[in-house]
Design a protein around this motif. Structure first.
Motif, short mmCIF file in Angstrom:
data_model
loop_
_atom_site.label_atom_id
_atom_site.label_comp_id
_atom_site.label_asym_id
_atom_site.label_seq_id
_atom_site.Cartn_x
_atom_site.Cartn_y
_atom_site.Cartn_z
N LYS A 117 0.83 -1.21 0.00
CA LYS A 117 0.00 0.00 0.00
C LYS A 117 0.86 1.26 0.00
N GLY B 145 -12.98 -2.97 -4.16
CA GLY B 145 -11.54 -3.17 -4.04
C GLY B 145 -11.25 -4.56 -3.50
N TYR C 121 -5.41 3.54 -5.70
CA TYR C 121 -6.74 3.15 -5.22
C TYR C 121 -7.65 4.38 -5.11
N ASN D 21 -10.63 2.52 4.87
CA ASN D 21 -10.96 2.63 3.46
C ASN D 21 -12.36 3.21 3.27
#
Length: 369
Positions: free
Chosen positions: A37, A218, A260, A282
């Motif tokens: 990430k 996702g 993302y 998220n």
């Protein structure tokens, strides 16, 4: 105040650091960026190459700089990219050379699994449906590592020794609240989100209300069953097959955080974790951008925040038909999507403003010092 934020999950520490610095505090974030990430950090602790000894020695060289902090907050008992049995000496070093140590209850750990396995704390979770335990490869691996293995042992030792424990979600707070010996050192502080990411709360045009609803999914490879992405995606694909003129799916898999966010921006609805009571980072980041979240929005989530008005999260039960019905409703009621978008932004501004959250952390840390 001088603070070291050690390790990171889902941008929690990097975001918190921004708020703390704006308030005038001296903050260092040291982490491996949460793996692929690649979250921002001041000191990079990620593993370079395959030589384990070199990595271990490199971490020790970094740790000699981690002295003299008013507070060190570790993201989790496993706060370094090392096997659990190698982490305790690093923790003891921090203990000796800094004033206070706070452990984050921000993710998977022994006490969360223990609460899930008692089949009483949560109606459903990653590990149980009521009195029925869930068995699938990821859950079994977590149980082996965290409940029966060295990670669990490390967790119990640090929880007993540290000065404070801070939880970021209702589930983690409830898991530690069960333990009388840890209750006094436990607090709950919501996750920090930059409210500058929030879009203006304006009503969409009539033209916008007639557009196709874009659903964002996702996928973290290997965690589909754990996060419930497999069930949610099946339900969404049923909606798409029935009404392709009203439903569009954007699906991404294991991309870095910056990518993302870029892909998420143009979506209307995010499908997040199925087995949660609360929206995690998220989902909260999406809500800050005016995106409707389908996830956990159980009453306990609103109660711990003291929220009696806003209900922006589309709460789904761990059942494909329930998910299907709620996604279908969103696809056919654009006016409700517009309302939930506005409420989502208001919810983040009210409860997760990273400046206000940072101030709560400072107040908590000062109470320990």
């Amino acid at each position: 105040m001088k603070a070291l934020l050690l390790g990171d999950y889902s941008n929690v520490h990097a975001t918190l650091a921004e708020g703390l610095r704006t308030l005038g505090h001296n903050v260092t974030v040291a982490s491996d960026g949460d793996g692929w990430k690649n979250f921002p950090r001041d000191v990079d602790l990620s593993r370079k190459g395959r030589n384990g000894l070199v990595h271990y020695l490199r971490l020790w060289s970094k740790f000699h700089e981690f002295r003299g902090y008013d507070v060190v907050q570790i993201i989790n008992p496993v706060f370094l990219p090392l096997k659990a049995e190698r982490i305790w000496p690093f923790y003891r070093f921090l203990r000796r050379h800094n004033k206070k140590i706070v452990m984050g209850a921000f993710g998977m750990d022994y006490y969360y699994i223990d609460a899930c396995l008692d089949c009483k704390t949560f109606r459903y979770s990653d590990f149980n449906f009521g009195s029925q335990l869930r068995h699938y490869p990821t859950a079994d691996a977590f149980r082996c590592d965290w409940y029966e293995g060295r990670k669990g042992e490390l967790n119990r030792r640090i929880a007993s020794d540290c000065d404070g424990i801070v939880s970021g979600l209702y589930e983690y707070w409830a898991s530690y609240q069960r333990i009388s010996a840890l209750r006094e050192k436990l607090t709950y502080i919501p996750f920090p989100i930059k409210v500058s990411n929030a879009e203006p709360s304006s009503s969409p045009s009539e033209e916008k209300l007639g557009d196709v609803c874009t659903f964002f999914v996702g996928i973290q490879r290997g965690k589909e069953e754990y996060k419930g992405t497999d069930v949610m995606l099946r339900a969404l694909e049923r909606v798409e097959r029935e009404m392709p003129d009203k439903c569009r799916i954007v699906k991404v898999e294991s991309v870095p955080f910056a990518e993302y966010v870029r892909l998420l921006q143009s979506s209307d609805v995010l499908l997040d974790q199925l087995y949660s009571y609360t929206p995690a980072m998220n989902a909260l980041e999406a809500m800050a951008r005016g995106i409707v979240v389908v996830s956990g929005g159980e009453p306990e989530n609103y109660e711990i925040l003291g929220e009696s008005e806003l209900r922006p999260i589309v709460n789904v039960q761990p059942d494909e038909d329930d998910v299907y019905q709620k996604l279908r409703h969103l696809a056919t009621h654009p006016e409700e999507v517009a309302r939930l978008k506005r409420e989502s932004v208001a919810y983040i501004q009210r409860h997760h403003d990273h400046m206000e959250v940072a101030a709560k952390f400072v107040e908590y840390w000062q109470s320990l010092i």
